[in-house]
Design a protein around this motif. Structure first.
Motif: not given
Length: 554
Positions: A294-298
């Motif tokens: 899952a890609p991070t928020v940043d």
């Protein structure tokens, strides 16, 4: 001269000599078993995945996301294990790969919907793996020395995405459909294309043909007069569109915003420089499909910032993650489903994994705050008012003020009065809406007529959605493929749709069409289309009543 009819999926006229895409290499008859079959099979599939991933860097974002998803198929453990199991039972390596691929293609076809759309992609993966394990060249488009019309049974995403646009004047395929990957990529690349043409198998190398990507017609051995006629029509079109600029509106000033569909950063940069009023559909799947975790928020926020920056002061409508079905995520696998197209996809996946949705919304909020774009956020696959309310609450909690829903399930369209009371806007996804309304698989070529966007029943459902939005004083747009048809654009405007989103290459024609008709005329054309008995009758009725200067360049 003979004219044969297929399905036009990418507008424009193309004239030239046929070059056929060769058939893939097949496993040899009675291929013997091999002691080293397992490592060879694993190596073959890995080489396919690596090659597809290498192509990602060479293409634009929509194509990149499709190639990434196809590479994931090549690494699917079930497919690889299936081939290894066949080899362990005595099949040769290439025969084992072919058998496993066919078995999975049959499963995909049985599931229907979005999985059925991936059958061509899966066949391409299998063919490439067969070639790799046999030490043969990968199947594909031959080296092109002169501009040509490319003819194939079908083109896989890896083929279409990396075509040389200076050499490929047009595309004809025997298979495919309106929303196949070939159709989507051809339209994005502005290559005239006709799919589902039975006669494609009979077209030999060197034969002269002319494609009309608007009408879906292929002229075999066209006369000089026919070519001249179509070229003159193209010239008339160019002259007519030369001054078709600025905001979209009808002849009497009724505004209809003209927006672009995009799939990532490269698409955004190109569309941002075009004469469009913003983005009506930003598909965010590529952010997730290209990541093993899952890609991070940043990470997400940085990508969204790059997408938003070219649209300072303009609208950007973001569709939240539309995964599941044909776009599985390794980090969000909800398990097997009998019919994934009708299962936990889109917003339903977000309800099961709200952490993914909240991270995406937080990232969108951060990126919106860093740019001057007017960011609107909508959910895919919303079925009722309760789902709309749940989504709206989560979006607003993340500081994003404008929230909407995709109307692609007939239930949401029929109950739009209640659904639209919960949100600020709606957007009609006409591809899925037609599929679900007509109970017709988008990739089932024999059902192509049922999926015609001119189906009066589909227009009735669109009208219901627009009417429900109007009762609430909320705007309803269209972001499906039908928005890019200039005749259909008139009908959609007449039904009450206030924005149309399409491939940027289609905007000028739609702008011109709107500018030649009053809103009252659009309403009348919509009535004629809905009153027709068949989709062909509906289009013919609108064509007969539209402005003569529009008909002259269609």
């Amino acid at each position: 001269m003979t004219v044969v009819q297929g399905i036009g999926v990418s507008a424009g006229i193309a004239f030239g000599a046929v070059v056929r895409v060769g058939r893939a290499v097949r496993p040899p008859d009675n291929e013997p078993a091999a002691d080293d079959a397992e490592p060879r099979i694993r190596e073959a599939f890995e080489s396919v995945a690596s090659d597809l991933e290498a192509r990602v860097a060479l293409v634009e974002d929509t194509a990149a996301s499709i190639l990434t998803a196809t590479a994931m198929l090549a690494r699917d453990p079930s497919l690889i294990d299936g081939a290894i199991a066949r080899a362990a039972s005595g099949a040769g390596p290439a025969t084992a790969i072919d058998g496993a691929t066919r078995e999975f293609m049959d499963q995909f076809a049985a599931l229907g919907g979005y999985f059925a759309e991936r059958a061509t992609d899966l066949r391409d993966v299998g063919d490439r793996a067969i070639a790799a394990v046999m030490g043969a060249p990968a199947p594909g488009v031959p080296a092109l020395e002169e501009p040509c019309i490319l003819v194939a049974h079908d083109l896989a995403p890896a083929e279409t995405a990396t075509l040389d646009r200076t050499k490929v004047l047009g595309i004809i395929t025997e298979a495919g459909g309106r929303t196949s990957h070939t159709a989507i990529l051809a339209a994005q690349m502005a290559i005239p294309a006709v799919v589902k043409l039975p006669e494609a198998s009979e077209l030999a190398d060197g034969r002269i043909v002319m494609i009309d990507g608007d009408a879906g017609a292929v002229h075999l051995d066209p006369s000089p007069a026919t070519v001249t006629e179509h070229r003159e029509r193209g010239a008339r079109r160019a002259r007519a569109l030369e001054h078709a600029t600025g905001p979209g509106s009808t002849l009497d000033g009724k505004q209809v915003k003209l927006l672009a569909n995009i799939g990532g950063v490269d698409d955004a940069v190109a569309a941002g420089a075009a004469d469009v009023e913003g983005v009506g559909l930003f598909r965010t799947e590529f952010v997730f499909l290209s990541s093993p975790t899952a890609p991070t928020v940043d990470d997400q926020a940085e990508i969204y910032r790059q997408v938003f920056e070219p649209f300072e002061g303009r609208r950007v409508v973001v569709r939240t993650l539309d995964a599941g079905a044909d776009k599985p995520l390794a980090f969000a696998d909800l398990g097997a489903e009998e019919n994934p197209a009708l299962g936990r996809r889109g917003l339903r996946l977000s309800a099961e994994r709200p952490d993914l949705l909240d991270a995406q919304l937080e990232a969108l909020s951060v990126a919106a705050g860093q740019t001057g774009a007017d960011v609107w956020v909508m959910a895919p696959m919303v079925a009722d008012a309760q789902e709309a309310a749940w989504f709206a609450r989560r979006v607003r909690e993340n500081g994003l003020p404008t929230v909407g829903v995709m109307i692609e399930i007939p239930a949401a369209a029929l109950r739009a009065g209640h659904v639209m009371a919960e949100v600020d806007f709606g957007s009609l996804g006409t591809n899925d809406l037609a599929q679900y309304t007509m109970a017709a698989d988008r990739m089932q070529g024999e059902l192509a007529e049922l999926l015609d966007p001119w189906q009066p029943a589909v227009l009735d459902v669109v009208a219901s959605a627009a009417e429900g939005a109007g009762r609430n004083g909320k705007p309803m747009g269209v972001c499906g493929e039908s928005a890019g048809d200039p005749l259909m654009a008139l009908v959609l405007a007449g039904l009450g749709c206030s924005s149309l989103s399409m491939a940027p290459s289609r905007v000028a024609m739609v702008r011109f069409a709107l500018s030649r008709h009053t809103f009252a005329q659009c309403v009348r054309l919509a009535h004629l289309a809905r009153s027709a008995r068949t989709p062909a009758d509906a289009r013919a009725a609108v064509l007969a009543e539209c402005a003569p200067d529009l008909a002259a360049i269609l």
